[in-house]
Design an enzyme around this catalytic site. Structure first.
Site, PDB file in Angstrom:
ATOM      1  N   ARG A   8       0.851  -1.204   0.000  1.00  0.00           N
ATOM      2  CA  ARG A   8       0.000   0.000   0.000  1.00  0.00           C
ATOM      3  C   ARG A   8       0.885   1.252   0.000  1.00  0.00           C
ATOM      4  O   ARG A   8       0.491   2.307  -0.479  1.00  0.00           O
ATOM      5  CB  ARG A   8      -0.959  -0.024   1.191  1.00  0.00           C
ATOM      6  CG  ARG A   8      -1.847   1.186   1.284  1.00  0.00           C
ATOM      7  CD  ARG A   8      -3.198   0.949   1.961  1.00  0.00           C
ATOM      8  NE  ARG A   8      -3.179   0.083   3.110  1.00  0.00           N
ATOM      9  CZ  ARG A   8      -2.708   0.415   4.327  1.00  0.00           C
ATOM     10  NH1 ARG A   8      -2.210   1.617   4.556  1.00  0.00           N
ATOM     11  NH2 ARG A   8      -2.740  -0.451   5.324  1.00  0.00           N
ATOM     12  N   TYR A  47     -14.094  16.846 -16.643  1.00  0.00           N
ATOM     13  CA  TYR A  47     -14.656  15.491 -16.685  1.00  0.00           C
ATOM     14  C   TYR A  47     -15.789  15.353 -15.650  1.00  0.00           C
ATOM     15  O   TYR A  47     -15.650  15.818 -14.516  1.00  0.00           O
ATOM     16  CB  TYR A  47     -13.527  14.483 -16.430  1.00  0.00           C
ATOM     17  CG  TYR A  47     -14.009  13.111 -16.082  1.00  0.00           C
ATOM     18  CD1 TYR A  47     -14.783  12.374 -16.971  1.00  0.00           C
ATOM     19  CD2 TYR A  47     -13.711  12.542 -14.849  1.00  0.00           C
ATOM     20  CE1 TYR A  47     -15.241  11.113 -16.645  1.00  0.00           C
ATOM     21  CE2 TYR A  47     -14.158  11.277 -14.522  1.00  0.00           C
ATOM     22  CZ  TYR A  47     -14.930  10.571 -15.422  1.00  0.00           C
ATOM     23  OH  TYR A  47     -15.382   9.332 -15.089  1.00  0.00           O
ATOM     24  N   ASP A  63      -5.277  18.405 -15.012  1.00  0.00           N
ATOM     25  CA  ASP A  63      -5.580  17.071 -15.538  1.00  0.00           C
ATOM     26  C   ASP A  63      -5.101  17.051 -16.989  1.00  0.00           C
ATOM     27  O   ASP A  63      -5.664  17.727 -17.852  1.00  0.00           O
ATOM     28  CB  ASP A  63      -7.100  16.842 -15.427  1.00  0.00           C
ATOM     29  CG  ASP A  63      -7.517  15.437 -15.856  1.00  0.00           C
ATOM     30  OD1 ASP A  63      -6.774  14.825 -16.653  1.00  0.00           O
ATOM     31  OD2 ASP A  63      -8.578  14.975 -15.414  1.00  0.00           O
ATOM     32  N   LYS A  75      -6.363   5.718 -19.555  1.00  0.00           N
ATOM     33  CA  LYS A  75      -6.617   6.142 -20.941  1.00  0.00           C
ATOM     34  C   LYS A  75      -5.364   5.938 -21.793  1.00  0.00           C
ATOM     35  O   LYS A  75      -4.905   4.829 -21.930  1.00  0.00           O
ATOM     36  CB  LYS A  75      -7.095   7.596 -20.943  1.00  0.00           C
ATOM     37  CG  LYS A  75      -8.113   7.927 -19.842  1.00  0.00           C
ATOM     38  CD  LYS A  75      -9.399   7.154 -19.963  1.00  0.00           C
ATOM     39  CE  LYS A  75     -10.342   7.531 -18.820  1.00  0.00           C
ATOM     40  NZ  LYS A  75     -11.532   6.706 -18.756  1.00  0.00           N
TER      41      LYS A  75
HETATM   42  C1  LIG Z   1     -10.207  13.752 -18.252  1.00  0.00           C
HETATM   43  C2  LIG Z   1     -10.434  12.663 -17.251  1.00  0.00           C
HETATM   44  N1  LIG Z   1      -9.912  12.788 -16.030  1.00  0.00           N
HETATM   45  C3  LIG Z   1     -10.089  11.851 -15.077  1.00  0.00           C
HETATM   46  C4  LIG Z   1     -10.826  10.710 -15.328  1.00  0.00           C
HETATM   47  C5  LIG Z   1     -11.013   9.684 -14.246  1.00  0.00           C
HETATM   48  O1  LIG Z   1     -10.158   8.598 -14.459  1.00  0.00           O
HETATM   49  P1  LIG Z   1     -10.485   7.090 -14.010  1.00  0.00           P
HETATM   50  O2  LIG Z   1     -11.653   6.624 -14.806  1.00  0.00           O
HETATM   51  O3  LIG Z   1      -9.203   6.368 -14.295  1.00  0.00           O
HETATM   52  O4  LIG Z   1     -10.789   7.143 -12.541  1.00  0.00           O
HETATM   53  C6  LIG Z   1     -11.400  10.525 -16.593  1.00  0.00           C
HETATM   54  C7  LIG Z   1     -12.201   9.344 -16.884  1.00  0.00           C
HETATM   55  O5  LIG Z   1     -12.845   9.226 -17.892  1.00  0.00           O
HETATM   56  C8  LIG Z   1     -11.194  11.528 -17.582  1.00  0.00           C
HETATM   57  O6  LIG Z   1     -11.719  11.429 -18.801  1.00  0.00           O
END
Ligand SMILES: Cc1ncc(COP(=O)(O)O)c(C=O)c1O
Length: 389
Positions: free
Chosen positions: A56, A109, A180, A205
């Site tokens: 962890r 998001y 992000d 992704k």
């Molecule tokens: C731009 C963006 N940030 C964060 C996330 C969250 O990531 P996760 O699905 O790996 O938790 C996503 C998920 O689609 C995303 O598109």
């Protein structure tokens, strides 16, 4: 060893000398590690790198992927998480508390938006919203602002924020800035090089790239992310060694895949822009994108993500989705395969209709994650589906 090129970094950064001569990273599928001395104790505070107590806190397989991502992002340190959302929530828990103010971009998001809108206020954290407009974001920052949250390019409208400008303004007021970077990836944009404090990515992704795992990354250069490490141990959002192995394997081809995503994205955006059944295309590589000049300055490639509006409203858009054959109807993005979804009932479903409308997310909008297939096959698939709508 320090590598210059991003492709060499993708293949070799982070690798550890293996006594067996294995050229790939072994999967240390172990939750716990024997104490290295006869001392019957564990560490207090942060465990030093290269010493392992409990997975962890740290794990050798995970550390290889962490070092690789840190190098790709031009950073010094990376922490991996069990998902992008685990990474985001650990950042927030690490730096914000009751009474603190965070400024966030509005069209981010949907999952992040939900966390900020519905969960942070319950912890006494005040979120001030600003549109994806550099000036509006800068205006929203005050001496009370503890953190600024950015997402650029945005999901699903591919809007951009001049993040180096926001960083300059935020630092003048003493605020931390996090971005992000999921859509751009370190291949197309490296915000740490222009002073960003924290870069976050959903490793699910493009970084992993094969739609077969969940992961999240937090990266910094000079900024101290030890508090995020502590939160990872406390909250438990650590990444599993097997997922980490897959992530590291995917990372080796990230620059190669992004080259193809950039090419295919541009071709498909142009194809859709010229199609009689399409109302509008949102892609930063198109001259018609209102921030095309800014995109050229900030991005070294325009990526594989785009959204478009179908003539004829929601029914027509749903018909297009149903008629696609090669392009699969599924949420998520950044994999080798092309995926289509409707922001209205996937990423932005948690939002009330009036908020979606204010952000510019229409009922006829489809989001396309353009994969690495042959572009002619993707165009043929889109053409037959648009004609069927
Ligand atoms: C731009 C963006 N940030 C964060 C996330 C969250 O990531 P996760 O699905 O790996 O938790 C996503 C998920 O689609 C995303 O598109």
């Amino acid at each position: 060893m320090a590598y210059k090129g991003i492709s060499t970094k993708a293949v070799h950064s982070g690798e550890r000398p293996e006594p067996t001569g294995a050229v790939n990273t072994p999967i240390y599928q172990s939750s716990t590690f024997r104490f290295p001395t006869d001392e019957p104790r564990t560490w207090e505070g942060e465990v030093p790198e290269g010493t392992y107590v409990y997975s962890r806190q740290s794990n050798p397989t995970v550390e290889v992927a962490e070092r690789k991502i840190a190098d790709l992002e031009s950073g010094k340190r990376c922490l991996l998480f069990s998902s992008g959302m685990a990474a985001i929530s650990s950042i927030l828990m690490a730096y914000l508390g009751k009474g603190d103010v965070m400024v966030s971009q509005e069209d981010i998001y949907g999952g992040t938006y939900n966390l900020f809108r519905n969960h942070l206020p319950r912890l006494g954290i005040d979120v001030k919203w600003a549109p994806s407009d550099t000036e509006a974001l800068i205006d929203a920052i005050t001496p009370r602002t503890k953190m600024v949250w950015l997402e650029s390019p945005t999901n699903p409208l591919l809007r951009l924020v001049d993040h180096p400008e926001v960083v300059r303004a935020a630092h003048e007021q003493g605020a931390i800035v996090a971005i992000d970077n999921t859509f751009a990836t370190p291949v197309n944009q490296r915000p740490l090089e222009s002073g960003m404090d924290i870069v976050m990515e959903s490793g699910t992704k493009y970084l992993a790239g094969h739609s077969d795992l969940l992961a999240g990354a937090v990266v910094s250069d000079g900024f101290d992310i030890s508090p995020v490490h502590e939160k990872r141990s406390v909250l438990g959002g650590s990444l599993d060694p097997f997922a980490s192995f897959l992530l590291e394997r995917g990372l080796k081809t990230l620059p190669l895949r992004m080259e193809r995503h950039n090419f295919n994205g541009m071709c498909i955006a142009r194809f859709l822009e010229d199609h009689p059944a399409v109302e509008r295309v949102h892609y930063p590589g198109l001259e018609s994108h209102e921030q095309h000049e800014l995109a050229k300055r900030l991005l070294s490639g325009f990526g594989g993500m785009l959204s478009f509006e179908v003539k004829g409203g929601r029914r027509a858009a749903e018909n297009v989705m149903r008629s696609l054959r090669t392009i699969k109807m599924a949420t998520s993005l950044g994999g080798v395969e092309s995926l289509v979804s409707m922001p209205l009932n996937t990423s932005h479903r948690p939002l009330p209709p009036e908020e979606r409308a204010r952000m510019g997310i229409t009922d006829s909008m489809l989001r396309l994650s353009v994969g690495i297939e042959d572009v002619e096959d993707l165009e043929a698939d889109l053409d037959q589906a648009l004609r069927a709508s």
